[in-house]
Design a protein around this motif. Structure first.
Motif, PDB file in Angstrom:
ATOM      1  N   ALA A   1      -3.081  -4.958   3.531  1.00  0.00           N
ATOM      2  CA  ALA A   1      -3.645  -4.376   4.593  1.00  0.00           C
ATOM      3  C   ALA A   1      -3.835  -4.101   6.125  1.00  0.00           C
ATOM      4  O   ALA A   1      -3.789  -3.204   6.584  1.00  0.00           O
ATOM      5  CB  ALA A   1      -5.251  -3.499   3.752  1.00  0.00           C
TER       6      ALA A   1
ATOM      7  N   LEU B   1      -3.847  -0.988   8.405  1.00  0.00           N
ATOM      8  CA  LEU B   1      -4.427   0.102   7.617  1.00  0.00           C
ATOM      9  C   LEU B   1      -6.246   0.670   8.581  1.00  0.00           C
ATOM     10  O   LEU B   1      -6.468  -0.571   8.512  1.00  0.00           O
ATOM     11  CB  LEU B   1      -5.462   0.495   6.069  1.00  0.00           C
TER      12      LEU B   1
ATOM     13  N   GLN C   1     -10.749   1.544   5.080  1.00  0.00           N
ATOM     14  CA  GLN C   1      -8.526   1.541   3.831  1.00  0.00           C
ATOM     15  C   GLN C   1      -8.684   0.411   2.964  1.00  0.00           C
ATOM     16  O   GLN C   1      -7.539   0.705   2.233  1.00  0.00           O
ATOM     17  CB  GLN C   1      -7.215   2.166   4.461  1.00  0.00           C
ATOM     18  N   SER C   2      -8.907  -0.567   5.161  1.00  0.00           N
ATOM     19  CA  SER C   2      -8.551  -2.262   3.733  1.00  0.00           C
ATOM     20  C   SER C   2      -9.340  -2.441   2.390  1.00  0.00           C
ATOM     21  O   SER C   2      -8.372  -3.085   1.984  1.00  0.00           O
ATOM     22  CB  SER C   2      -8.580  -2.789   5.287  1.00  0.00           C
TER      23      SER C   2
ATOM     24  N   VAL D   1      -2.558   4.314   0.709  1.00  0.00           N
ATOM     25  CA  VAL D   1      -3.524   3.397   0.362  1.00  0.00           C
ATOM     26  C   VAL D   1      -2.822   3.270  -1.129  1.00  0.00           C
ATOM     27  O   VAL D   1      -2.916   2.313  -1.304  1.00  0.00           O
ATOM     28  CB  VAL D   1      -5.088   3.741   0.374  1.00  0.00           C
TER      29      VAL D   1
END
Length: 587
Positions: free
Chosen positions: A171, A176, A180-181, A207
């Motif tokens: 990610a 990201l 999001q990660s 995502v």
């Protein structure tokens, strides 16, 4: 477990019966009544049977509530006849219609008589597929050991730390943000299930695509599943844009593959992926998993998009195809569409809502869509103040190539959120005054060289949407320009975005509004409607809607919610029409 399954079966049977009764009640009415109420189109004639299997029709007048994607009944004004045909409305251009049929049809024989046809509201009963899936869930190991215990709250997924770290690395490599990660890493590392809540514009689909790529790189077979073809297409397109080389297809009817960037096949077994052991993505609806399109095909991970619109029975249907389940959705946006929404009990809720709050979920909090002013109200009302506009979006404003010589207060770029009060009375499912005002705004914007593709109109009712589209045909005669402007109901707008969104509130009759308050003032619908714009929101309506007094005190809170929204907007009162060519010709 038996009681749980029984309740799911009861929901399916009750909902199916309610849908059938709703349709049959319409069919029993005289044709002129069905037409007047928007549930039929009369005097339909054959125009052309195309080589691609689609059929072009014409009609003398179309005031229906129908829209593209609807199932309609084609008959000789007898929808109960045994030889009638259920068709899909592919395109609706007022008096020019295009239809298709899911199964092969000898159209030449159907249209032995070319004139005198009727299109009514239609119905396809798919309950047998759902009931079959529920039976399998009760009999199979995956159903009894994983799916049903998870849904009943008897299983809590675990996270593999090593996979979590690898997910974070992937990610972060793809840049990201932190939320999001973390969401991607947890979904990647779970051994059973995970939820990702994606408020408007927070990058949920990005995502999802990143997760699918990571799973494919591990050799997994991934199914992307959703209630609508549009959501599946959006997810597959996002995946393709991230990595055009990834092996991904969609399985479904070709008419549902419009604007799809990956190849579509009517059956998985006819695709090149059928010969592969893994490392690919397939997009399909839950129903496809129970038909020849995806029969006997198994997956490692099933990713559900728009999971807040998927009922528990539909979720079970899709889950039976895999061993691990990731749900992307937002229970603050549209719930499942049910005829029995007021009587379905706990089982009317979505699978996302059922699983939320069990500590295996992550909410994304940074909106890349909404500017700062547009973010504030929904953040405070629906997301505990956690939703924020990213710096790159926070100060966005619409840009006009030339300043309008009229409507300048409504279109002022420095006012991102406007309530234009037309102060009309006694409108129910359509308002000519609002339709005039909306088209007035659109033509003024186009005259200022504002891009048509960045204009969207959201309405609560199909009748209002059709009224606006009909006016647009008259005042924006260029088809290519007009077709770039989306005008649709809240349900069809979820997942879409534009620079400028116009919301037509339509209703101004408090008694009517009180009667439909559970639908009209539904907080999730309001949230979706106002979170489509990137730069500017214009709400067109009448302040008299706030005089609504529902009998249920809980529904009064939803009226107060709308009042709160309108109070947060820049208020502009307009009581007199001022563009004769639009306003007076339709007065």
């Amino acid at each position: 477990m038996a009681n749980f399954l029984s309740s799911l079966r009861d929901l399916v049977l009750t909902e199916t019966a309610a849908q059938r009764q709703q349709v049959y009640t319409q069919w029993e009415k005289p044709l002129d009544t069905r037409v007047a109420e928007g549930f039929a189109i009369e005097n339909v004639c054959l125009k052309e049977i195309r080589k691609d299997g689609l059929v072009e029709l014409t009609c003398s007048r179309n005031i229906s509530r129908f829209r593209e994607g609807d199932i309609l009944c084609l008959s000789r004004n007898n929808p109960f006849a045994h030889d009638n045909l259920m068709v899909n409305l592919v395109e609706d251009e007022e008096t020019d219609l295009i239809i298709s049929c899911e199964s092969p049809v000898e159209w030449d024989k159907v249209f032995a008589d070319q004139d005198g046809w009727t299109l009514d509201i239609g119905l396809i009963d798919l309950s047998s597929y759902i009931l079959s899936a529920l039976a399998e869930a009760g009999d199979s190991d995956v159903g009894r050991q994983q799916i049903l215990p998870l849904l009943m709250g008897d299983l809590k997924p675990e996270i593999d730390p090593s996979y979590y770290e690898r997910g974070l690395d992937i990610a972060e490599t793809l840049e990201l943000n932190w939320d999001q990660s973390e969401a991607m890493a947890n979904a990647y590392a779970t051994e059973l299930a995970y939820l990702v809540q994606g408020p408007p514009g927070t990058g949920k689909t990005r995502v999802l695509a990143t997760l699918a790529r990571a799973l494919v790189s591990d050799g997994e077979r991934v199914l992307i599943c959703s209630f609508t073809h549009r959501a599946i297409n959006n997810a597959l397109n996002a995946l393709y844009k991230q990595d055009p080389q990834i092996e991904a297809i969609k399985v479904g009817h070709p008419i549902q593959a419009k604007d799809l960037l990956v190849k579509n096949f009517e059956s998985f077994h006819a695709s090149p992926l059928a010969a592969k052991k893994g490392g690919y993505v397939v997009g399909a609806t839950p129903f496809a998993t129970r038909t020849q399109r995806l029969s006997s095909v198994t997956f490692d991970t099933v990713i559900f998009d728009e999971a807040s619109q998927i009922t528990l029975p539909l979720a079970v249907m899709g889950m039976l195809s895999g061993q691990k389940y990731i749900f992307f959705g937002d229970d603050k946006q549209l719930p499942p569409v049910l005829t029995t929404r007021m009587t379905g009990g706990a089982f009317k809720d979505s699978v996302f809502g059922r699983l939320a709050g069990r500590n295996f979920e992550k909410m994304l909090t940074e909106s890349y869509r909404l500017n700062e002013e547009l973010t504030e109200w929904p953040s405070n009302q629906f997301y505990d103040g956690l939703l924020v506009s990213v710096p790159a979006a926070a100060q966005r404003r619409i840009e006009l190539a030339s300043l309008p010589d009229r409507l300048e207060d409504v279109l002022d770029p420095d006012e991102p959120k406007v309530f234009w009060d037309l102060a009309h009375h006694n409108n129910s499912v359509y308002s000519q005054r609002e339709a005039n005002a909306v088209v007035d705004l659109i033509t003024t914007l186009l005259a200022c060289d504002f891009p048509a593709e960045e204009i969207g109109v959201v309405t609560p009712y199909r009748a209002q949407g059709r009224l606006i589209r009909n006016l647009l045909r008259k005042f924006v005669p260029e088809t290519a320009v007009r077709q770039k402007i989306v005008v649709d109901t809240v349900e069809r707008m979820q997942g879409q975005e534009r620079d400028l969104i116009i919301v037509s509130l339509t209703t101004s009759n408090p008694a009517f509004a009180a009667h439909v308050a559970d639908f009209y003032f539904q907080p999730e619908r309001l949230n979706v409607a106002i979170t489509r714009p990137r730069k500017k929101l214009i709400i067109v309506g009448s302040r008299f809607i706030l005089n609504t007094q529902p009998v249920d005190p809980e529904l009064q809170k939803t009226v107060d919610l709308l009042a709160s929204l309108l109070e947060s907007c820049t208020y502009i009162l307009q009581t007199e029409p001022f563009r004769p060519d639009i306003w007076e010709s339709n007065w």
